[in-house]
Design a protein around this motif. Sequence first.
Motif, PDB file in Angstrom:
ATOM      1  N   ALA A 165     -13.524 -12.276   2.852  1.00 13.93           N
ATOM      2  CA  ALA A 165     -12.526 -10.821   2.894  1.00 13.93           C
ATOM      3  C   ALA A 165     -11.544 -11.548   4.294  1.00 13.93           C
ATOM      4  CB  ALA A 165     -12.747  -9.667   2.534  1.00 13.93           C
ATOM      5  N   LEU A 166     -11.494 -11.889   5.578  1.00 12.23           N
ATOM      6  CA  LEU A 166     -11.231 -11.446   6.588  1.00 12.23           C
ATOM      7  C   LEU A 166     -10.566 -12.691   6.184  1.00 12.23           C
ATOM      8  CD1 LEU A 166     -12.546  -9.657   9.018  1.00 12.23           C
ATOM      9  CD2 LEU A 166     -10.595  -8.483   8.495  1.00 12.23           C
ATOM     10  N   GLY A 167     -11.254 -13.386   6.318  1.00 15.14           N
ATOM     11  CA  GLY A 167     -10.809 -15.300   5.263  1.00 15.14           C
ATOM     12  C   GLY A 167      -9.719 -15.147   4.503  1.00 15.14           C
ATOM     13  N   VAL A 168      -9.601 -14.422   3.722  1.00 17.56           N
ATOM     14  CA  VAL A 168      -8.746 -14.739   2.405  1.00 17.56           C
ATOM     15  C   VAL A 168      -7.646 -13.795   2.869  1.00 17.56           C
ATOM     16  CG1 VAL A 168      -8.485 -13.134   0.515  1.00 17.56           C
ATOM     17  CG2 VAL A 168     -10.657 -14.656   0.525  1.00 17.56           C
ATOM     18  N   THR A 214      -4.625  -8.329  -0.249  1.00 23.24           N
ATOM     19  CA  THR A 214      -3.468  -8.349   0.416  1.00 23.24           C
ATOM     20  C   THR A 214      -2.421  -8.343  -0.853  1.00 23.24           C
ATOM     21  OG1 THR A 214      -4.850 -10.480   0.363  1.00 23.24           O
ATOM     22  CG2 THR A 214      -2.234 -10.791  -0.151  1.00 23.24           C
ATOM     23  N   ILE A 215      -3.123  -8.372  -1.916  1.00 17.21           N
ATOM     24  CA  ILE A 215      -1.940  -7.143  -2.744  1.00 17.21           C
ATOM     25  C   ILE A 215      -1.312  -6.307  -2.706  1.00 17.21           C
ATOM     26  CG2 ILE A 215      -1.870  -6.414  -5.381  1.00 17.21           C
ATOM     27  CD1 ILE A 215      -4.271  -8.873  -6.397  1.00 17.21           C
ATOM     28  N   ALA A 216      -1.842  -4.796  -2.497  1.00 18.19           N
ATOM     29  CA  ALA A 216      -1.690  -3.703  -2.106  1.00 18.19           C
ATOM     30  C   ALA A 216      -0.928  -3.603  -0.437  1.00 18.19           C
ATOM     31  CB  ALA A 216      -3.350  -3.121  -0.998  1.00 18.19           C
ATOM     32  N   VAL A 217      -1.031  -4.403   0.831  1.00 24.89           N
ATOM     33  CA  VAL A 217      -0.210  -4.376   1.233  1.00 24.89           C
ATOM     34  C   VAL A 217       1.021  -4.786   1.143  1.00 24.89           C
ATOM     35  CG1 VAL A 217      -0.151  -5.566   3.462  1.00 24.89           C
ATOM     36  CG2 VAL A 217      -2.744  -4.770   3.485  1.00 24.89           C
ATOM     37  N   ALA A 218       1.179  -6.194   0.295  1.00 26.18           N
ATOM     38  CA  ALA A 218       2.546  -6.686  -0.249  1.00 26.18           C
ATOM     39  C   ALA A 218       3.504  -5.640  -1.313  1.00 26.18           C
ATOM     40  CB  ALA A 218       2.442  -8.418  -1.133  1.00 26.18           C
ATOM     41  N   GLN A 219       2.794  -5.454  -2.115  1.00 28.12           N
ATOM     42  CA  GLN A 219       2.824  -4.108  -2.654  1.00 28.12           C
ATOM     43  C   GLN A 219       4.105  -3.233  -2.339  1.00 28.12           C
ATOM     44  OE1 GLN A 219       3.684  -5.674  -5.908  1.00 28.12           O
ATOM     45  NE2 GLN A 219       2.928  -7.283  -5.533  1.00 28.12           N
ATOM     46  N   ALA A 220       2.992  -2.300  -1.350  1.00 31.12           N
ATOM     47  CA  ALA A 220       3.391  -1.906  -0.429  1.00 31.12           C
ATOM     48  C   ALA A 220       5.502  -1.618  -0.150  1.00 31.12           C
ATOM     49  CB  ALA A 220       2.840  -1.119   1.108  1.00 31.12           C
ATOM     50  N   HIS A 221       5.650  -2.970   0.188  1.00 30.38           N
ATOM     51  CA  HIS A 221       6.017  -2.782   0.840  1.00 30.38           C
ATOM     52  C   HIS A 221       7.623  -2.352  -0.641  1.00 30.38           C
ATOM     53  CE1 HIS A 221       6.641  -4.490   4.517  1.00 30.38           C
ATOM     54  NE2 HIS A 221       5.234  -4.921   3.927  1.00 30.38           N
ATOM     55  N   ILE A 222       7.667  -2.918  -1.793  1.00 30.26           N
ATOM     56  CA  ILE A 222       8.678  -2.262  -2.841  1.00 30.26           C
ATOM     57  C   ILE A 222       8.284  -0.610  -3.445  1.00 30.26           C
ATOM     58  CG2 ILE A 222       8.559  -3.138  -5.419  1.00 30.26           C
ATOM     59  CD1 ILE A 222       7.656  -5.827  -4.731  1.00 30.26           C
ATOM     60  N   LEU A 267      -9.312 -20.150  -0.537  1.00 34.31           N
ATOM     61  CA  LEU A 267     -10.052 -21.964  -0.354  1.00 34.31           C
ATOM     62  C   LEU A 267     -10.543 -21.466   1.221  1.00 34.31           C
ATOM     63  CD1 LEU A 267     -10.764 -23.810  -1.416  1.00 34.31           C
ATOM     64  CD2 LEU A 267      -9.323 -25.041  -0.375  1.00 34.31           C
ATOM     65  N   GLU A 268      -9.883 -21.672   1.856  1.00 33.94           N
ATOM     66  CA  GLU A 268     -10.079 -21.197   3.266  1.00 33.94           C
ATOM     67  C   GLU A 268     -11.313 -19.769   3.056  1.00 33.94           C
ATOM     68  OE1 GLU A 268      -6.736 -21.285   2.381  1.00 33.94           O
ATOM     69  OE2 GLU A 268      -6.354 -23.298   3.607  1.00 33.94           O
ATOM     70  N   GLY A 269     -11.294 -18.943   2.933  1.00 36.84           N
ATOM     71  CA  GLY A 269     -12.064 -17.920   2.879  1.00 36.84           C
ATOM     72  C   GLY A 269     -13.373 -18.011   2.713  1.00 36.84           C
ATOM     73  N   VAL A 270     -13.431 -19.061   1.519  1.00 34.61           N
ATOM     74  CA  VAL A 270     -14.046 -18.742   0.380  1.00 34.61           C
ATOM     75  C   VAL A 270     -15.314 -19.949   1.629  1.00 34.61           C
ATOM     76  CG1 VAL A 270     -15.227 -19.852  -1.787  1.00 34.61           C
ATOM     77  CG2 VAL A 270     -13.481 -18.558  -1.576  1.00 34.61           C
ATOM     78  N   VAL A 271     -14.403 -20.842   1.780  1.00 36.80           N
ATOM     79  CA  VAL A 271     -15.492 -22.037   2.251  1.00 36.80           C
ATOM     80  C   VAL A 271     -15.911 -21.566   3.742  1.00 36.80           C
ATOM     81  CG1 VAL A 271     -14.924 -23.928   3.714  1.00 36.80           C
ATOM     82  CG2 VAL A 271     -13.974 -23.767   2.136  1.00 36.80           C
ATOM     83  N   LEU A 272     -15.217 -20.298   4.585  1.00 28.28           N
ATOM     84  CA  LEU A 272     -15.644 -19.682   5.817  1.00 28.28           C
ATOM     85  C   LEU A 272     -17.292 -18.940   4.824  1.00 28.28           C
ATOM     86  CD1 LEU A 272     -12.718 -18.307   7.669  1.00 28.28           C
ATOM     87  CD2 LEU A 272     -14.286 -20.195   7.996  1.00 28.28           C
ATOM     88  N   GLY A 273     -16.963 -18.115   4.414  1.00 32.15           N
ATOM     89  CA  GLY A 273     -17.709 -17.586   3.501  1.00 32.15           C
ATOM     90  C   GLY A 273     -18.915 -18.098   3.131  1.00 32.15           C
ATOM     91  N   ILE A 274     -19.284 -19.372   2.473  1.00 31.02           N
ATOM     92  CA  ILE A 274     -19.666 -20.419   2.082  1.00 31.02           C
ATOM     93  C   ILE A 274     -20.460 -20.729   2.900  1.00 31.02           C
ATOM     94  CG2 ILE A 274     -20.448 -22.471   1.191  1.00 31.02           C
ATOM     95  CD1 ILE A 274     -18.530 -22.414  -1.371  1.00 31.02           C
ATOM     96  N   ALA A 275     -20.014 -21.400   4.597  1.00 26.10           N
ATOM     97  CA  ALA A 275     -20.467 -21.509   5.901  1.00 26.10           C
ATOM     98  C   ALA A 275     -20.996 -20.877   6.064  1.00 26.10           C
ATOM     99  CB  ALA A 275     -19.767 -21.920   6.618  1.00 26.10           C
ATOM    100  N   VAL A 276     -20.517 -19.140   5.966  1.00 25.23           N
ATOM    101  CA  VAL A 276     -21.466 -18.254   7.280  1.00 25.23           C
ATOM    102  C   VAL A 276     -22.898 -18.380   5.964  1.00 25.23           C
ATOM    103  CG1 VAL A 276     -21.132 -15.580   7.469  1.00 25.23           C
ATOM    104  CG2 VAL A 276     -19.681 -17.310   7.818  1.00 25.23           C
ATOM    105  N   ALA A 277     -22.819 -18.095   4.419  1.00 28.04           N
ATOM    106  CA  ALA A 277     -23.568 -17.414   3.709  1.00 28.04           C
ATOM    107  C   ALA A 277     -24.697 -18.789   4.356  1.00 28.04           C
ATOM    108  CB  ALA A 277     -23.655 -17.999   2.390  1.00 28.04           C
ATOM    109  N   HIS A 337     -17.750 -11.035  -4.589  1.00 27.99           N
ATOM    110  CA  HIS A 337     -16.760  -9.401  -3.927  1.00 27.99           C
ATOM    111  C   HIS A 337     -15.981 -10.135  -2.801  1.00 27.99           C
ATOM    112  CE1 HIS A 337     -19.705  -8.401  -7.463  1.00 27.99           C
ATOM    113  NE2 HIS A 337     -20.501  -8.351  -6.604  1.00 27.99           N
ATOM    114  N   GLY A 338     -16.504  -9.964  -1.853  1.00 30.87           N
ATOM    115  CA  GLY A 338     -15.819 -10.193  -0.605  1.00 30.87           C
ATOM    116  C   GLY A 338     -14.168 -11.129  -0.474  1.00 30.87           C
ATOM    117  N   MET A 339     -14.012 -12.523  -2.045  1.00 29.38           N
ATOM    118  CA  MET A 339     -12.656 -12.935  -1.982  1.00 29.38           C
ATOM    119  C   MET A 339     -12.104 -11.910  -2.622  1.00 29.38           C
ATOM    120  SD  MET A 339     -12.267 -15.558  -4.769  1.00 29.38           S
ATOM    121  CE  MET A 339     -12.798 -14.983  -6.266  1.00 29.38           C
ATOM    122  N   LEU A 340     -12.759 -10.913  -3.422  1.00 30.16           N
ATOM    123  CA  LEU A 340     -11.915 -10.151  -4.737  1.00 30.16           C
ATOM    124  C   LEU A 340     -11.214  -8.717  -3.774  1.00 30.16           C
ATOM    125  CD1 LEU A 340     -14.179 -10.194  -7.520  1.00 30.16           C
ATOM    126  CD2 LEU A 340     -11.897 -11.095  -7.595  1.00 30.16           C
ATOM    127  N   ALA A 341     -12.567  -9.255  -2.545  1.00 28.78           N
ATOM    128  CA  ALA A 341     -11.312  -7.477  -1.124  1.00 28.78           C
ATOM    129  C   ALA A 341     -10.801  -7.952  -0.694  1.00 28.78           C
ATOM    130  CB  ALA A 341     -13.055  -7.114  -0.676  1.00 28.78           C
TER     131      ALA A 341
END
Length: 812
Positions: free
Chosen positions: A403-406, A152-160, A412-422, A143-147
């Motif tokens: 989520a913050l890592g992603v 990331t998607i929302a911030v990028a599309q705001a410019h368009i 990939l970096e965010g997921v690795v951080l999440g696994i380490a924290v888990a 869920h953190g990865m998807l969030a």
Amino acid sequence: MSACVPAGATESAHTERAHPPHSPPHGRGPRFRVAGADLSAAVAVFLIALPLSLGIALATGAPLQAGLVAAAVGGLVTGRLGGSPLQVSGPAAGLTVVTADLIHQYGWRVTCAVTVLAGLVQLGLSCLRVARGALAVSPAIVHGMLAGIGVTIAVAQAHIVLGGEPQSSVPDNLQALPAQLARLDPAALAVSVLTLAALLLWPRLPGRAGRVLRRVPAALVAVAGATAVAAAAGLVLPVVDLPSWRSHALAGLPEGPVLGLSAAVLTTALVCSVQSLLGAVAVDKLASARPGAGHVVRSDLDRELLGQGAANVVSGALGGLPVAGVAVRSTANVHAGAVSRNSTMIHGLLVVAATLLLVPLLELIPLASLATLVMAVGLRMVSLHHIRTVTRHREVLVYAVTALGVICLGVLEGVVLGIAVAVGVALHRLTRTRITHKEEGGVHHVHVRGQLTFLAVPRLSRALHLVPQGADAVVALDGSFMDHAAYETLQDWQGTHTARGGTVEITGRRTGVRIAEPGDLASGHAPGGEPGTHGDCRCRPWTAWRNHQCDRPSPAPDAEPLPDEASGSVATDPRTGPEPDAPVRGRTPGGIQLVRGLSTFQRRTAPLVRRELARLAREGQRPSQLFLTCADSRVVTSMITSSGPGDLFVVRNVGNLVPPPGAESGDDSVAAAIEYAVDVLAVRSITVCGHSGCGAMQALLDSRPASPAATPLARWLRHGGPSLERLRDTGAPAPRLAGRAPADDVEQLCLTNVVQQLEHLRAHESVARALKEGRLELHGVYFHVGEAQAYLLAEQEEDRVFDRVRDVDLAV
């Protein structure tokens, strides 16, 4: 490739065909038929997939037709080969960040090659049959990865949306946002606001007309409406540009650093696989919750991984985006009433047709409208429900770090951080043990909260040595685990303390029973050195809930009566009543057992359940299930269903029979219980549970035609006659037990009887009405007493099979 197909990869999905057609005539192949529900569902999914595919391609920076290629391949290839027939695959928003980063670093053709290689990795994982292992990933990480991807998607599309161009990362997009606001394009903003308003308001249209209009997907209405308004108003905006298919770029040879490309391949394969497998599990739940769905067999996850891998190979080779299971389209497919994989495949064919025939219309769509659609999808990926769930399970730190890592570093970096924290959180919980000591009324209480491991032994020893010699002590263990080092420390101190005149009671706060290791139970001794009350007892966890007599030695016939026995009195506690082991002269063994059971309940169990029973007394019973089973004493309904007070409305009779309506009988108790459970208690399911070694079924096999003077038992067993006729019908398929034939005629009749009683249930008016309205489910269960194994009825294409219930299957 065929060697890699998992077992069960044939058309075994029970959702595809509730009742199989008769075998075709000799020499002819089966005719291909498409159910009307599949056709309508395919159209609904297509109308959602078309704008979303273009929007996701726009968000990644890929050629726009790459999204259409991925949608068509996901529908046709995954739809045909996948193991989740109702899941729809295509370009997914969860892959947007990964794909955009690949295009930025390596270019489009290398990205296509990475997609092909990721598909090959998925095929290899399918051959290794490790798909279910993906479900071991913590939901907080997923869920953190998807969030993070959604933000990331929302911030990028705001410019368009504002009429500009997005940057390459979230920090850069946030930094450039004030400048973009200063030079926003009014036309693009107007189209975006119109699209967003349609997305929000269309699903909320009121009245009967609203119910009809809401069948048209909001995404299609929003994009089509914004396009029509922009064209009518003559707004000058960037629009969809679909280059000629002759200039469409296909996959090229991967070029770049090996380590970076390998990480890209693994990241793409990981995200695609986890999202698809979790989506397949979610689709199973949606399908089983549909009104009138009946029994829905879970997806074949290894086969689903095979289908996703094959689709990524094809999509990448044809110049398409990576493919994964998509939640929005899959949900629409299920809600539209799809019954087989045909809906997914037809949706793919419709995408192909639109790609070839609707290019002039597609090129009228403003990019700002597509960007708004994708931005809305990204914001929905930050689910408040998921946040509440991880907060309730104390995993919000894992969610936030992932989520913050992603957002800041990458997927990939965010997921690795999440696994380490888990892992760190799990270790912290394992080592965080609170040990307190206090004295109340001359009794010293040592309370251990958390898991008792060797790391907590020094603190445990300090707390135990605060208890003076010869004092009374109670050690309360509030945890589910105690390792050998802690156990030895506790036992050594207990032996020393009792030898010096003190007393020790070791209890578990949550269970109310003494804590012991298996060796102590087998030897008949509790931790305190006291003789165990159950001899060689291996059923101890249940002794607080029933009148347990496991291998209890009987007194010798010539044994001297105990003092209380001579006087005919009972050793009694004024608060709790008779002691459970106190003998009583003049009472039958059954009476003694009853007294023991009542006394044990009052002393051990009542304090644990008093609050819950008081709540049930105030609120009344609200069971979720009517459980109809045999009166056999070996079938303990609360034990085999892991249920407690208020969960089950239980009806027991000889042979777990359900007399059909209008049957000649002077006993309407079963029908009355069914009517009360369905119409008054509004139960959500009814379960008929048979069991092995049923005496009623044996009597039914041995019975002769009943005479008018038949006994009450013989008259009751007449209701099992249809089961016996079904057993002797050689043309009807015989039930099977976990793929094998029944061991004997009695077991076959027990299985057949469950199936027959379910048919009797459907004949009752209240049950038929509830089934039609979609507020009731029927289940068949067979409990093998000797194996202590439960089997759940699954109606397959040409047979009824009682499938073994396993923890690994129930975990999802």
